[in-house]
Design a protein around this motif. Structure first.
Motif, PDB file in Angstrom:
ATOM      1  N   PRO A 146       0.819  -1.213   0.000  1.00 25.74           N
ATOM      2  CA  PRO A 146       0.000   0.000   0.000  1.00 25.74           C
ATOM      3  C   PRO A 146       0.853   1.264   0.000  1.00 25.74           C
ATOM      4  O   PRO A 146       2.046   1.242   0.361  1.00 25.74           O
ATOM      5  CB  PRO A 146      -0.809  -0.127   1.291  1.00 25.74           C
ATOM      6  N   ASP A 147       0.232   2.378  -0.439  1.00 27.01           N
ATOM      7  CA  ASP A 147       0.938   3.663  -0.417  1.00 27.01           C
ATOM      8  C   ASP A 147       1.260   4.095   1.006  1.00 27.01           C
ATOM      9  O   ASP A 147       2.297   4.700   1.267  1.00 27.01           O
ATOM     10  CB  ASP A 147       0.074   4.738  -1.094  1.00 27.01           C
ATOM     11  N   GLU A 148       0.344   3.832   1.912  1.00 23.75           N
ATOM     12  CA  GLU A 148       0.533   4.185   3.312  1.00 23.75           C
ATOM     13  C   GLU A 148       0.411   2.937   4.160  1.00 23.75           C
ATOM     14  O   GLU A 148      -0.419   2.077   3.900  1.00 23.75           O
ATOM     15  CB  GLU A 148      -0.512   5.221   3.745  1.00 23.75           C
ATOM     16  N   GLY A 149       1.207   2.830   5.194  1.00 21.66           N
ATOM     17  CA  GLY A 149       1.176   1.654   6.047  1.00 21.66           C
ATOM     18  C   GLY A 149       2.210   0.625   5.621  1.00 21.66           C
ATOM     19  O   GLY A 149       2.938   0.796   4.638  1.00 21.66           O
ATOM     20  N   GLN A 150       2.254  -0.471   6.378  1.00 26.78           N
ATOM     21  CA  GLN A 150       3.248  -1.508   6.148  1.00 26.78           C
ATOM     22  C   GLN A 150       2.791  -2.487   5.057  1.00 26.78           C
ATOM     23  O   GLN A 150       1.623  -2.838   4.981  1.00 26.78           O
ATOM     24  CB  GLN A 150       3.492  -2.287   7.448  1.00 26.78           C
ATOM     25  N   PRO A 151       3.729  -2.908   4.217  1.00 27.99           N
ATOM     26  CA  PRO A 151       3.387  -3.929   3.216  1.00 27.99           C
ATOM     27  C   PRO A 151       3.219  -5.288   3.879  1.00 27.99           C
ATOM     28  O   PRO A 151       3.505  -5.456   5.071  1.00 27.99           O
ATOM     29  CB  PRO A 151       4.599  -3.920   2.282  1.00 27.99           C
ATOM     30  N   LEU A 152       2.753  -6.249   3.119  1.00 31.53           N
ATOM     31  CA  LEU A 152       2.601  -7.600   3.628  1.00 31.53           C
ATOM     32  C   LEU A 152       3.967  -8.142   4.049  1.00 31.53           C
ATOM     33  O   LEU A 152       4.997  -7.815   3.447  1.00 31.53           O
ATOM     34  CB  LEU A 152       2.007  -8.492   2.538  1.00 31.53           C
ATOM     35  N   VAL A 220      -4.249  13.824 -12.571  1.00 28.61           N
ATOM     36  CA  VAL A 220      -4.679  15.021 -13.299  1.00 28.61           C
ATOM     37  C   VAL A 220      -4.759  16.230 -12.373  1.00 28.61           C
ATOM     38  O   VAL A 220      -4.410  17.350 -12.759  1.00 28.61           O
ATOM     39  CB  VAL A 220      -6.050  14.755 -13.971  1.00 28.61           C
ATOM     40  N   LEU A 221      -5.200  15.988 -11.128  1.00 28.38           N
ATOM     41  CA  LEU A 221      -5.335  17.080 -10.158  1.00 28.38           C
ATOM     42  C   LEU A 221      -4.061  17.325  -9.364  1.00 28.38           C
ATOM     43  O   LEU A 221      -3.987  18.297  -8.601  1.00 28.38           O
ATOM     44  CB  LEU A 221      -6.489  16.779  -9.195  1.00 28.38           C
ATOM     45  N   GLY A 222      -3.072  16.438  -9.509  1.00 27.09           N
ATOM     46  CA  GLY A 222      -1.817  16.610  -8.781  1.00 27.09           C
ATOM     47  C   GLY A 222      -1.955  16.389  -7.291  1.00 27.09           C
ATOM     48  O   GLY A 222      -1.311  17.075  -6.490  1.00 27.09           O
ATOM     49  N   LEU A 223      -2.783  15.411  -6.891  1.00 23.05           N
ATOM     50  CA  LEU A 223      -3.033  15.148  -5.472  1.00 23.05           C
ATOM     51  C   LEU A 223      -2.316  13.874  -5.035  1.00 23.05           C
ATOM     52  O   LEU A 223      -2.102  12.961  -5.831  1.00 23.05           O
ATOM     53  CB  LEU A 223      -4.536  14.991  -5.213  1.00 23.05           C
ATOM     54  N   GLN A 224      -1.969  13.820  -3.755  1.00 20.77           N
ATOM     55  CA  GLN A 224      -1.384  12.620  -3.170  1.00 20.77           C
ATOM     56  C   GLN A 224      -2.517  11.784  -2.565  1.00 20.77           C
ATOM     57  O   GLN A 224      -3.015  12.085  -1.486  1.00 20.77           O
ATOM     58  CB  GLN A 224      -0.357  12.998  -2.090  1.00 20.77           C
ATOM     59  N   VAL A 225      -2.922  10.765  -3.288  1.00 19.63           N
ATOM     60  CA  VAL A 225      -4.019   9.900  -2.835  1.00 19.63           C
ATOM     61  C   VAL A 225      -3.502   8.475  -2.752  1.00 19.63           C
ATOM     62  O   VAL A 225      -2.996   7.935  -3.745  1.00 19.63           O
ATOM     63  CB  VAL A 225      -5.221   9.962  -3.808  1.00 19.63           C
ATOM     64  N   PRO A 226      -3.596   7.837  -1.576  1.00 19.98           N
ATOM     65  CA  PRO A 226      -3.096   6.465  -1.452  1.00 19.98           C
ATOM     66  C   PRO A 226      -3.926   5.499  -2.282  1.00 19.98           C
ATOM     67  O   PRO A 226      -5.131   5.687  -2.460  1.00 19.98           O
ATOM     68  CB  PRO A 226      -3.229   6.166   0.047  1.00 19.98           C
ATOM     69  N   LEU A 238     -12.799   8.491  -3.976  1.00 19.11           N
ATOM     70  CA  LEU A 238     -13.483   9.759  -4.288  1.00 19.11           C
ATOM     71  C   LEU A 238     -13.611  10.630  -3.045  1.00 19.11           C
ATOM     72  O   LEU A 238     -13.493  11.865  -3.123  1.00 19.11           O
ATOM     73  CB  LEU A 238     -14.868   9.465  -4.874  1.00 19.11           C
ATOM     74  N   GLU A 239     -13.837  10.012  -1.914  1.00 17.93           N
ATOM     75  CA  GLU A 239     -13.943  10.781  -0.662  1.00 17.93           C
ATOM     76  C   GLU A 239     -12.634  11.510  -0.357  1.00 17.93           C
ATOM     77  O   GLU A 239     -12.626  12.705  -0.016  1.00 17.93           O
ATOM     78  CB  GLU A 239     -14.304   9.838   0.487  1.00 17.93           C
ATOM     79  N   ILE A 240     -11.510  10.800  -0.529  1.00 17.35           N
ATOM     80  CA  ILE A 240     -10.208  11.425  -0.270  1.00 17.35           C
ATOM     81  C   ILE A 240      -9.941  12.545  -1.271  1.00 17.35           C
ATOM     82  O   ILE A 240      -9.444  13.625  -0.907  1.00 17.35           O
ATOM     83  CB  ILE A 240      -9.087  10.358  -0.327  1.00 17.35           C
ATOM     84  N   ILE A 241     -10.287  12.300  -2.545  1.00 11.83           N
ATOM     85  CA  ILE A 241     -10.062  13.318  -3.575  1.00 11.83           C
ATOM     86  C   ILE A 241     -10.858  14.584  -3.267  1.00 11.83           C
ATOM     87  O   ILE A 241     -10.338  15.705  -3.347  1.00 11.83           O
ATOM     88  CB  ILE A 241     -10.422  12.759  -4.966  1.00 11.83           C
ATOM     89  N   PHE A 242     -12.138  14.424  -2.890  1.00 11.55           N
ATOM     90  CA  PHE A 242     -12.964  15.601  -2.595  1.00 11.55           C
ATOM     91  C   PHE A 242     -12.480  16.324  -1.339  1.00 11.55           C
ATOM     92  O   PHE A 242     -12.558  17.548  -1.245  1.00 11.55           O
ATOM     93  CB  PHE A 242     -14.430  15.186  -2.440  1.00 11.55           C
ATOM     94  N   ASN A 243     -11.951  15.575  -0.377  1.00 14.41           N
ATOM     95  CA  ASN A 243     -11.423  16.215   0.837  1.00 14.41           C
ATOM     96  C   ASN A 243     -10.163  17.022   0.548  1.00 14.41           C
ATOM     97  O   ASN A 243      -9.869  18.013   1.233  1.00 14.41           O
ATOM     98  CB  ASN A 243     -11.126  15.161   1.904  1.00 14.41           C
ATOM     99  N   LYS A 244      -9.403  16.607  -0.483  1.00  9.12           N
ATOM    100  CA  LYS A 244      -8.142  17.279  -0.806  1.00  9.12           C
ATOM    101  C   LYS A 244      -8.258  18.183  -2.027  1.00  9.12           C
ATOM    102  O   LYS A 244      -7.239  18.655  -2.538  1.00  9.12           O
ATOM    103  CB  LYS A 244      -7.042  16.236  -1.059  1.00  9.12           C
ATOM    104  N   ILE A 245      -9.466  18.405  -2.494  1.00 10.33           N
ATOM    105  CA  ILE A 245      -9.639  19.126  -3.751  1.00 10.33           C
ATOM    106  C   ILE A 245      -9.051  20.534  -3.710  1.00 10.33           C
ATOM    107  O   ILE A 245      -8.632  21.079  -4.726  1.00 10.33           O
ATOM    108  CB  ILE A 245     -11.150  19.176  -4.122  1.00 10.33           C
TER     109      ILE A 245
END
Length: 706
Positions: A146-152, A220-226, A238-245
């Motif tokens: 994952p982008d955030e947190g520990q991998p398997l 496209v929006l240049g956001l850091q989304v995991p 979508l929730e994370i994208i709208f929170n960081k819009i």
């Protein structure tokens, strides 16, 4: 009244039942191979079989022998260069869907093409990254790394960067996908693709387009989304994208919008003027090349890599739908072009080709390959005749990888994201199929909608499973609930007096035999078993009255000699006897069930004397259906209805003999060649049927389903 000038023909032949036809015409029996015969044939080897096996495993030999160098080579070169330029761009862009560094997409556009050149049976598809497959790989990659947190917790991840871990996961699951495809090909199970209908694939790929669109918004929006995988992942993303819009990178948005606008316009020009353009304008390549002019990095080393066993164990469940989807899409596209250009493709060999291609590609850090619809269209529309064009496109990819591979790492992801979004137009336009499906075939429409929305909400792997489940339910419903008989005939349709024609429009088997029997009862208008029991009860009552002297037979008929009212017997003993054929042997006369019965005995009257079962559409019967059909026929025969079965497949008739279907009641003489043969026989046996109706009246068919 015959229309003037209309040609006609008249056929004169005897009236044939199946028995009489068999007497006049000798039947030719084909030898049916046993399982042992098939096994012996499979393991028998001679020079001819070895030659055919070699040609089958290496289809390149077949078409290279007929390759027309003067006529085809130039076309293949033009097509190969054009397809190679598109493959470069798509290889870069689709890597974003797999959550991998961009240049790894070039490996998928190169290595699998090499092996498919030798092993594939399609001459026109372009092998390489496919967006839906890339997205499925991306969900596995982000689950394990994952982008955030520990991998398997996997030993092989120690000391590796996040990108290196993801590449390891991608080529390991690709290796497993190839193994599965190769195994299915060797086991000759290429027919599995038939269970993925066009409707299901359309709904699935449309949902995948929605997933792809959402996954590219962060670039496209240049956001850091995991990266998020699993059910409801699209909602959480979508929730994370709208929170960081509010943190949108304006520069990325502007670049993306400009590229999308230019690419969209040029693509529309390509579509509108494709008949006048010798080669489609490679606008995506032009735009990316312009951006690459200011970028620099170092070239990567290439070496053979082995998959990680632990990762193979963790991704086995996800690898199977990848193997199926990758093959299904490629086979569907290949089938279109094979029909168009008049050559055959082999589904099992395609599985082997893609299996080996994915195994080979995974050894060089490639991710799973299938075919891209747009890339294949470029290869075919620019004049590609054979996979020589595909091989040349791979060479173009190799040149780009070695020559300017060092320019790729700093390439803005917003550029690739914009290119990916523009290329989703074809898949998103599949939404326009919904109104058409709803008007033409509502069950198919429900499969489309169910597959699409399940894939959007639950993810592509679970969505595909839901789609297959809905498709299976649709098949069961169509087979089991054969139809809806409304019982009303159009006013202009008639049938001979006392005749009913009942058509069965599907195979009869364990799942629909009871429904078939219930609809048959509905069509004839009475339950024959209940009528039979009523008649046997009446006979029991008549015998009892005759024995007691309350009823006597005279020349004028039965005479009731009892002074008081006769009570109906409620004797429930020997109920099994009520289901047996009516027996008149100890009675002075045969009972006419449609006349008035003595002693106020009431039995439902039956106006039907003949029933025709049209088996023209019945392709098979299983054992459960044989038992149910025989029971239904006996019930009808025992209430003095003549049953005729017409247009029965010889295979089914042979099976009936083999399964000892016939006895003293159900006899082979009820089978007739055609509906017309049976009707002529009935009218000859019951001439009163024609006397009661005018000459121009027609025969009504009661159709199950319709």
């Amino acid at each position: 009244m015959m229309r003037p000038g209309v040609k006609q023909y008249v056929v004169a032949r005897p009236l044939y039942s199946e028995d009489s036809f068999a007497e006049d015409h000798e039947k030719i029996y084909r030898h049916h191979k046993t399982m042992l015969d098939h096994v012996k044939q499979y393991f028998t080897c001679d020079s001819k079989r070895a030659k055919n096996a070699a040609l089958s495993l290496l289809p390149v030999i077949s078409w290279m022998k007929i390759y027309r160098i003067k006529e085809w080579l130039l076309s293949d070169i033009v097509s190969g260069v054009s397809t190679g330029l598109v493959a470069v761009l798509q290889g870069l862009a689709y890597c974003l869907l797999a959550s991998l560094p961009a240049w790894y997409g070039l490996f998928s556009a190169f290595f699998p093409v090499i092996t498919y050149f030798f092993l594939g049976t399609s001459r026109h598809i372009s092998v390489g990254p496919f967006p839906v497959l890339c997205l499925m790989i991306g969900s596995v990659v982000t689950r394990l790394v994952p982008d955030e947190g520990q991998p398997l917790n996997i030993t092989a991840f120690e000391g590796l960067s996040i990108d290196e871990r993801r590449v390891l996961v991608a080529y390991s699951v690709t290796f497993l996908t190839g193994i599965m495809q190769l195994a299915m090909g060797m086991l000759q199970v290429g027919f599995v693709v038939m269970y993925l209908s066009d409707t299901l694939v359309s709904g699935f790929t449309t949902a995948a387009a929605i997933h792809i669109l959402v996954s590219q918004l962060k670039f496209v929006l240049g956001l850091q989304v995991p990266g998020i995988s699993g059910p409801l992942s699209i909602i959480y993303t979508l929730e994370i994208i709208f929170n960081k819009i509010t943190s949108t990178n304006v520069c990325d948005v502007v670049i993306s919008l400009v590229i999308m606008g230019v690419v969209f316009i040029v693509k529309e020009i390509n579509d509108r003027f494709k008949s006048k353009l010798p080669v489609p304008i490679p606008i995506e390549v032009i735009m990316v090349t312009f951006i690459l002019a200011v970028i620099f990095m170092t070239v990567m080393e290439m070496r053979v890599m082995a998959p990680n066993i632990h990762i193979l164990q963790e991704t086995a469940v996800e690898a199977f739908p990848m193997a199926i989807v990758g093959f299904a899409v490629a086979f569907s596209v290949a089938k279109v072009y094979s029909v168009k250009h008049d050559y055959t493709i082999d589904g099992n060999q395609e599985l082997i080709a893609f299996g080996v291609s994915n195994i080979f590609g995974a050894s060089f850090k490639s991710f799973a390959a299938s075919t891209s619809l747009s890339r294949s269209a470029v290869q075919e529309s620019t004049g590609g005749k054979t996979q020589v064009a595909g091989l040349l496109s791979a060479i173009i990819v190799m040149i780009v990888t070695l020559a300017i591979g060092f320019l790729l790492e700093p390439l803005p992801k917003s550029v690739l994201g914009a290119v990916v979004i523009v290329n989703l137009k074809g898949m998103l336009m599949q939404f326009s199929e919904v109104p058409y499906l709803w008007r033409r075939d509502k069950p198919d429409c429900m499969v489309w909608l169910g597959t699409c929305f399940a894939s959007i909400i639950l993810g592509l792997d679970l969505g595909l499973a839901v789609g297959l489940g809905m498709e299976l339910i649709s098949v069961v419903i169509r087979a089991q609930l054969l139809c809806d008989v409304n019982g009303k005939a159009p006013p202009q349709i008639y049938e001979p007096e006392g005749v009913k024609i009942f058509r069965i429009p599907s195979p009869i088997f364990f799942a629909n035999i009871e429904f078939f029997r219930s609809k048959l009862v509905e069509a004839v208008g009475f339950n024959p078993l209940r009528v039979l029991r009523k008649r046997n009860k009446a006979l029991r009552m008549i015998r009892k009255l005759l024995k007691k002297g309350d009823l006597q037979w005279t020349s004028k008929g039965f005479l009731n000699t009892s002074c008081g009212p006769i009570q109906e017997s409620e004797d429930e003993s020997n109920m099994e006897e009520l289901d047996l054929p009516t027996d008149f042997k100890d009675l002075p006369v045969r009972i006419d069930w449609n006349a008035e019965l003595p002693a106020n005995i009431v039995v439902p009257s039956v106006d039907l004397h003949s029933l025709i079962l049209d088996f023209a559409a019945v392709s098979f019967l299983d054992i459960s259906a044989l038992k149910g059909l025989k029971t239904a026929l006996k019930e009808l025969i025992r209430v003095e209805i003549d049953v005729y079965i017409v247009a029965c497949d010889p295979y089914i008739l042979e099976k009936l003999y083999h399964c000892c279907f016939f006895d003293d009641e159900v006899q082979p003489s009820m089978f007739f060649l055609t509906l017309h043969d049976a009707m002529l026989h009935i009218l000859e046996k019951h001439p009163e049927s024609t006397e009661k109706k005018s000459n121009y009246e027609k025969v009504k068919k009661t159709i199950i389903g319709g």
